[in-house]
Design an enzyme around this catalytic site. Sequence first.
Site, PDB file in Angstrom:
ATOM      1  N   ARG A 135      -6.757  63.456  37.531  1.00 24.32           N
ATOM      2  CA  ARG A 135      -6.655  64.767  36.839  1.00 24.32           C
ATOM      3  C   ARG A 135      -6.574  65.951  37.805  1.00 24.32           C
ATOM      4  O   ARG A 135      -6.859  67.081  37.443  1.00 24.32           O
ATOM      5  CB  ARG A 135      -7.802  64.973  35.855  1.00 24.32           C
ATOM      6  CG  ARG A 135      -7.833  63.949  34.753  1.00 24.32           C
ATOM      7  CD  ARG A 135      -8.403  64.512  33.465  1.00 24.32           C
ATOM      8  NE  ARG A 135      -8.203  63.580  32.382  1.00 24.32           N
ATOM      9  CZ  ARG A 135      -9.078  62.643  32.025  1.00 24.32           C
ATOM     10  NH1 ARG A 135     -10.231  62.555  32.646  1.00 24.32           N
ATOM     11  NH2 ARG A 135      -8.805  61.828  31.041  1.00 24.32           N
TER      12      ARG A 135
ATOM     13  N   LYS B   9       5.340  74.996  42.058  1.00 23.15           N
ATOM     14  CA  LYS B   9       6.161  74.213  41.118  1.00 23.15           C
ATOM     15  C   LYS B   9       6.271  72.808  41.670  1.00 23.15           C
ATOM     16  O   LYS B   9       6.694  72.610  42.818  1.00 23.15           O
ATOM     17  CB  LYS B   9       7.565  74.802  41.008  1.00 23.15           C
ATOM     18  CG  LYS B   9       7.684  75.920  40.014  1.00 23.15           C
ATOM     19  CD  LYS B   9       9.146  76.257  39.789  1.00 23.15           C
ATOM     20  CE  LYS B   9       9.294  77.400  38.824  1.00 23.15           C
ATOM     21  NZ  LYS B   9      10.711  77.828  38.688  1.00 23.15           N
TER      22      LYS B   9
ATOM     23  N   GLU C 127      18.876  79.245  49.930  1.00 18.80           N
ATOM     24  CA  GLU C 127      17.687  79.805  49.256  1.00 18.80           C
ATOM     25  C   GLU C 127      17.212  81.065  49.987  1.00 18.80           C
ATOM     26  O   GLU C 127      16.693  81.989  49.370  1.00 18.80           O
ATOM     27  CB  GLU C 127      16.557  78.766  49.201  1.00 18.80           C
ATOM     28  CG  GLU C 127      16.895  77.472  48.462  1.00 18.80           C
ATOM     29  CD  GLU C 127      16.755  77.561  46.933  1.00 18.80           C
ATOM     30  OE1 GLU C 127      16.791  78.671  46.388  1.00 18.80           O
ATOM     31  OE2 GLU C 127      16.640  76.488  46.297  1.00 18.80           O
TER      32      GLU C 127
ATOM     33  N   LYS D 230       8.731  85.670  48.002  1.00 15.90           N
ATOM     34  CA  LYS D 230       8.310  84.664  47.013  1.00 15.90           C
ATOM     35  C   LYS D 230       6.854  84.886  46.599  1.00 15.90           C
ATOM     36  O   LYS D 230       6.512  84.760  45.422  1.00 15.90           O
ATOM     37  CB  LYS D 230       8.519  83.243  47.545  1.00 15.90           C
ATOM     38  CG  LYS D 230       8.146  82.216  46.494  1.00 15.90           C
ATOM     39  CD  LYS D 230       8.988  80.998  46.459  1.00 15.90           C
ATOM     40  CE  LYS D 230       8.630  80.163  45.218  1.00 15.90           C
ATOM     41  NZ  LYS D 230       9.249  78.864  45.208  1.00 15.90           N
TER      42      LYS D 230
ATOM     43  N   GLU E 259       6.342  81.529  35.270  1.00 16.80           N
ATOM     44  CA  GLU E 259       7.691  81.877  34.808  1.00 16.80           C
ATOM     45  C   GLU E 259       7.695  82.254  33.330  1.00 16.80           C
ATOM     46  O   GLU E 259       8.437  81.705  32.528  1.00 16.80           O
ATOM     47  CB  GLU E 259       8.637  80.697  35.070  1.00 16.80           C
ATOM     48  CG  GLU E 259      10.076  81.150  35.229  1.00 16.80           C
ATOM     49  CD  GLU E 259      10.986  80.075  35.842  1.00 16.80           C
ATOM     50  OE1 GLU E 259      10.655  79.567  36.929  1.00 16.80           O
ATOM     51  OE2 GLU E 259      11.992  79.777  35.228  1.00 16.80           O
TER      52      GLU E 259
ATOM     53  N   ARG F 264       9.829  85.513  37.670  1.00 13.95           N
ATOM     54  CA  ARG F 264       9.995  84.337  38.536  1.00 13.95           C
ATOM     55  C   ARG F 264      11.347  83.663  38.307  1.00 13.95           C
ATOM     56  O   ARG F 264      11.898  83.048  39.222  1.00 13.95           O
ATOM     57  CB  ARG F 264       8.844  83.338  38.317  1.00 13.95           C
ATOM     58  CG  ARG F 264       8.935  82.175  39.291  1.00 13.95           C
ATOM     59  CD  ARG F 264       7.655  81.392  39.439  1.00 13.95           C
ATOM     60  NE  ARG F 264       7.854  80.339  40.421  1.00 13.95           N
ATOM     61  CZ  ARG F 264       6.907  79.569  40.911  1.00 13.95           C
ATOM     62  NH1 ARG F 264       5.664  79.737  40.518  1.00 13.95           N
ATOM     63  NH2 ARG F 264       7.181  78.634  41.811  1.00 13.95           N
TER      64      ARG F 264
ATOM     65  N   ASN G 145      15.755  81.724  40.417  1.00 12.40           N
ATOM     66  CA  ASN G 145      16.741  80.714  40.021  1.00 12.40           C
ATOM     67  C   ASN G 145      18.166  81.218  40.075  1.00 12.40           C
ATOM     68  O   ASN G 145      19.066  80.596  39.495  1.00 12.40           O
ATOM     69  CB  ASN G 145      16.433  80.222  38.608  1.00 12.40           C
ATOM     70  CG  ASN G 145      15.519  79.020  38.646  1.00 12.40           C
ATOM     71  OD1 ASN G 145      15.791  78.067  39.361  1.00 12.40           O
ATOM     72  ND2 ASN G 145      14.448  79.081  37.899  1.00 12.40           N
TER      73      ASN G 145
ATOM     74  N   HIS H 231      21.031  78.726  40.339  1.00  9.93           N
ATOM     75  CA  HIS H 231      20.522  77.377  40.084  1.00  9.93           C
ATOM     76  C   HIS H 231      21.104  76.737  38.824  1.00  9.93           C
ATOM     77  O   HIS H 231      21.194  75.514  38.757  1.00  9.93           O
ATOM     78  CB  HIS H 231      18.987  77.395  39.997  1.00  9.93           C
ATOM     79  CG  HIS H 231      18.315  77.517  41.333  1.00  9.93           C
ATOM     80  ND1 HIS H 231      18.547  78.567  42.192  1.00  9.93           N
ATOM     81  CD2 HIS H 231      17.412  76.711  41.968  1.00  9.93           C
ATOM     82  CE1 HIS H 231      17.809  78.402  43.291  1.00  9.93           C
ATOM     83  NE2 HIS H 231      17.120  77.288  43.177  1.00  9.93           N
TER      84      HIS H 231
ATOM     85  N   HIS I 115      22.361  73.339  39.726  1.00  9.38           N
ATOM     86  CA  HIS I 115      21.763  72.113  39.180  1.00  9.38           C
ATOM     87  C   HIS I 115      22.818  71.268  38.472  1.00  9.38           C
ATOM     88  O   HIS I 115      22.762  70.034  38.493  1.00  9.38           O
ATOM     89  CB  HIS I 115      20.641  72.467  38.192  1.00  9.38           C
ATOM     90  CG  HIS I 115      19.352  72.865  38.855  1.00  9.38           C
ATOM     91  ND1 HIS I 115      18.315  73.466  38.195  1.00  9.38           N
ATOM     92  CD2 HIS I 115      18.923  72.729  40.140  1.00  9.38           C
ATOM     93  CE1 HIS I 115      17.310  73.692  39.032  1.00  9.38           C
ATOM     94  NE2 HIS I 115      17.660  73.262  40.223  1.00  9.38           N
TER      95      HIS I 115
ATOM     96  N   HIS J  91      20.697  70.118  47.139  1.00  6.33           N
ATOM     97  CA  HIS J  91      20.205  71.198  46.278  1.00  6.33           C
ATOM     98  C   HIS J  91      20.707  72.556  46.750  1.00  6.33           C
ATOM     99  O   HIS J  91      21.272  73.331  45.985  1.00  6.33           O
ATOM    100  CB  HIS J  91      18.670  71.157  46.241  1.00  6.33           C
ATOM    101  CG  HIS J  91      18.077  72.276  45.445  1.00  6.33           C
ATOM    102  ND1 HIS J  91      18.090  72.306  44.078  1.00  6.33           N
ATOM    103  CD2 HIS J  91      17.501  73.451  45.836  1.00  6.33           C
ATOM    104  CE1 HIS J  91      17.527  73.424  43.644  1.00  6.33           C
ATOM    105  NE2 HIS J  91      17.156  74.134  44.694  1.00  6.33           N
TER     106      HIS J  91
END
Length: 362
Positions: free
Chosen positions: A121, A143, A185, A227, A237, A242, A246, A249, A253, A267
């Site tokens: 956990r 993330k 990035e 960042k 987000e 945030r 992206n 992206h 993606h 990526h």
Amino acid sequence: MTELRIGLGERSYPVYVEAGLLSRAAGLIRPRVRSERAFIITDTNVAPLYAKAFERHLREAGFSCRSFVVPAGEASKSFVRAGGLLEEMLAAGCDRKTFLVALGGGVVGDLAGFCASVLLRGVDYVQVPTTLLAQTDSSVGGKTAVDSKAGKNLIGTFYQPKAVLIDTDTLKTLPPRQMRAGYAEVAKYGLIADADFWEWLERNGEKVLAADEEACRFAVERSCRIKAQIVAEDEREETGRRALLNLGHTFGHALEAQSGMDGSVLHGEGVAVGCVLAARYAALKGVCDAALPERTEAHFKRIGGLVPYSWTADELIPWMYKDKKALNGRINLVLPIKIGEAAVFENADIETVRRVWSEGRS
Ligand code: NAD
Ligand code: GLY
């Protein structure tokens, strides 16, 4: 050494940046974790370069450690790989105070972070990023993810590390293609939030790609500062702030997913093409001025960051609906407004999306 802070209340943590930091990591990690038992997650490329020396350093400082090595590449960001790793760590006697160390690029960071968030956990973890992409983006902000057949990063958690240790010396062994991918990035930060930084990159991008120590330190620090600010404002987000990270992206993606995530489109390569296509879309819709796409494209071209693609819009658009920003069957896009400013635009016009995909094809 530079120390930045990710300000998230009780989940706050430091980001340390310094050339040669790996050789004094133990002293920075110790106050941030609850035991001296480290499980290092790394990959088959990074292990022979850095894991042995890193383990030795931790042991000399009194830590016990064990390394878990996954195959290099995006395919390791899978639920199956995560499950195998979790079982291995449990079999090795992981307890709640054992902490994980992600030693590698964004693949290792996302995978290790995901494992840390569900193991017993939640156990502590520390990011030790070794790619330009991971040092400027994926190691900061919490993330975590693995990929799904349905698309990139669709299974994951928000789970902050206890510290991020960035040794910019590790960039010296990074292959040029990976440097260019990570650079996308970095450039993204200039486009969304910092016109001065973008201009600096226009003048100094080649130095960053050549792993020049001073240029890399500056680019890594500036990226992490931007960042840090954005993550502190919108950790999960929720406000749209945030989501600006992206930029490029949704297009990127789609390219990665259509390629089968087999390494043929990295990526960052997808993000670079995506930034240019987002700029072209923005100009066609009158969101940004007509010169912005050209300027964006010229920079990415100059640093060799634009990979060709031959898929059709019909093949690529379905992936865009699986983007995490898509809602109620509508595609939402991050678009540049001017250099240094971007915003989220809802309900993208599919005909214009189709047009930019088609015009970008080679
Ligand atoms: P990666 O982790 O696959 O690393 C790239 C390659 O470089 C790999 O082959 C790796 O083994 C090798 N490598 C790593 N460090 C090296 C070094 N110092 N010297 C030589 N080789 C080295 O890829 P990446 O570009 O670092 O990360 C991409 C991943 O990051 C994607 O899965 C992407 O979705 C994810 N990402 C996550 C976030 C986030 O916020 N969590 C942000 C951006 C990207
Ligand atoms: N790289 C996107 C984010 O961290 O939100």
